[in-house]
Scaffold this active site. Structure first.
Site, PDB file in Angstrom:
ATOM      1  N   SER A 162      39.385  36.431  12.552  1.00 10.50           N
ATOM      2  CA  SER A 162      39.643  36.136  11.145  1.00 10.50           C
ATOM      3  C   SER A 162      40.983  35.400  10.984  1.00 10.50           C
ATOM      4  O   SER A 162      41.161  34.327  11.546  1.00 10.50           O
ATOM      5  CB  SER A 162      39.597  37.433  10.336  1.00 10.50           C
ATOM      6  OG  SER A 162      39.526  37.152   8.965  1.00 10.50           O
ATOM      7  N   ASP A 282      28.507  35.426   6.549  1.00  6.60           N
ATOM      8  CA  ASP A 282      29.927  35.728   6.290  1.00  6.60           C
ATOM      9  C   ASP A 282      30.343  35.114   4.952  1.00  6.60           C
ATOM     10  O   ASP A 282      30.226  33.909   4.756  1.00  6.60           O
ATOM     11  CB  ASP A 282      30.772  35.151   7.431  1.00  6.60           C
ATOM     12  CG  ASP A 282      32.236  35.580   7.371  1.00  6.60           C
ATOM     13  OD1 ASP A 282      32.690  36.038   6.308  1.00  6.60           O
ATOM     14  OD2 ASP A 282      32.918  35.454   8.406  1.00  6.60           O
ATOM     15  N   HIS A 312      31.136  39.348   8.139  1.00  8.72           N
ATOM     16  CA  HIS A 312      32.435  38.914   8.667  1.00  8.72           C
ATOM     17  C   HIS A 312      32.903  39.754   9.871  1.00  8.72           C
ATOM     18  O   HIS A 312      33.389  39.212  10.862  1.00  8.72           O
ATOM     19  CB  HIS A 312      33.480  38.982   7.546  1.00  8.72           C
ATOM     20  CG  HIS A 312      34.829  38.488   7.937  1.00  8.72           C
ATOM     21  ND1 HIS A 312      35.074  37.171   8.275  1.00  8.72           N
ATOM     22  CD2 HIS A 312      36.025  39.131   8.062  1.00  8.72           C
ATOM     23  CE1 HIS A 312      36.350  37.022   8.572  1.00  8.72           C
ATOM     24  NE2 HIS A 312      36.950  38.196   8.458  1.00  8.72           N
TER      25      HIS A 312
END
Length: 343
Positions: A162, A282, A312
């Site tokens: 991320s 996501d 995600h």
């Protein structure tokens, strides 16, 4: 807040206490450490037997005390070293413990640190006054470890999740020849449109960030619901007592948006071997930009894995069989690329 299973009244107070300062975060983590490692999540099923783990605190050149941790195979020389960059609001001492054990059990020396202002490192919780300085702090810490004679001759890989994917890409852009490859898991090359406030609000927040940079004022949807496909696994994130759970601070939000814009404009400058992993469903970071990274990066060695219906949190929040699949994909890629470097 609902009472968590296995948490008595004495520990419950840590769930709601103010953790702006690092001492409070360190106390909370110490109190919850054993409970965390025993929650019923597939990541914690990998044993620590055969691994040497170490936790350290080190003051960097900016005077910030950085927490870092290592997981090394005891019986054999590591095939390569893997350096982890965690996501926004996260830490390297919760779910990543399980990921690191799996990688180290597969023959890798694994290193992870908490960024300044996150986890067990010093700094105001959740505050990023400068993304570039944060990246420099990571480079400094990981360069010191890489210079250790024990690891110096080994291939070295970045592993960013991320926001950590953005950190890893920025490290590569600052050190184009220093790394043998990068694994990017749902990388924050662009924040999903559904997560970004309207343009007018962004302009207003940017102006306010110059006056009240540390204020927690940025509106944000529930990241947990958007990130975790399995409700049980989302519930388990509550045991991550030192994750940042408040609204983003003004300067932090501005720095994240600025960083993603910079990365999106410089995808062609990415030249190192890449493994990009992204869930097609996501809604936190945009999978279309991972596709653009794959297409535009000038790396001759690049691979994109898109996982149908996945959210995600690819390694933490998906059904067990998907978690195993993603970890196996990462280990297979590392095995192949470590072998290439060691020949």
């Amino acid at each position: 807040m609902m009472k968590l299973p296995g948490v008595d009244d004495k520990l419950q107070k840590f769930l709601v206490s103010n953790k702006d300062e690092v001492d409070a975060r360190r106390q909370a983590r110490e109190a919850f450490k054993d409970i965390q490692l025993n929650i019923d999540h597939i990541l914690f099923k990998t044993s620590c037997d055969g691994l040497e783990t170490k936790e350290s605190y080190e003051v960097n050149s900016r005077g910030i005390e950085i927490f870092w941790k290592s997981w090394i195979p005891k019986e054999s020389k590591p095939k390569a070293t893997v350096f982890f960059c965690h996501g926004y609001a996260d830490t390297c001492t919760f779910f990543f413990e399980g990921i690191a054990r799996k990688l180290a059990s597969s023959g890798y020396g694994v290193f992870a640190m908490d960024f300044p202002g996150f986890g067990l490192s010093e700094g105001l919780h959740g505050y990023i006054p400068s993304f570039d300085k944060l990246v420099d702090d990571v480079i400094e810490q990981y360069s010191k470890i890489k210079e250790n004679p024990e690891f110096k001759s080994l291939p070295s890989f970045l592993f960013g999740q991320s926001m950590g994917g953005a950190v890893a890409l920025k490290i590569h852009l600052k050190q184009p020849k220093a790394w043998n490859g990068a694994i990017l898991c749902a990388p924050m090359c662009k924040i999903s449109e559904s997560m970004v406030p309207p343009k007018l609000v962004v302009h207003m927040l940017t102006a306010m960030a110059n006056v009240f940079p540390k204020k927690k004022l940025v509106p944000m949807k529930d990241m947990g619901d958007a990130a975790f496909r399995e409700p049980k696994k989302k519930k388990q994130t509550e045991y991550n007592v030192i994750s940042y759970k408040d609204k983003p601070r003004l300067r932090t939000a501005v720095e994240l948006l600025k960083t993603t814009e910079e990365i999106e404009q410089n995808l062609e400058e990415v030249t190192l071997p890449l493994l990009i992993l992204h869930g097609e469903a996501d809604t936190v970071t945009d999978p279309s930009v991972s596709k653009a990274l794959y297409e535009k990066a000038t790396s001759s060695d690049k691979k994109l894995e898109l996982y149908k219906d996945a959210y995600h949190a690819l390694i933490e929040g998906e059904p067990d069989e998907r978690v195993i699949q993603v970890l196996n994909d990462i280990i297979s890629w590392l095995d192949e690329h470590s072998l290439k470097q060691n020949i």
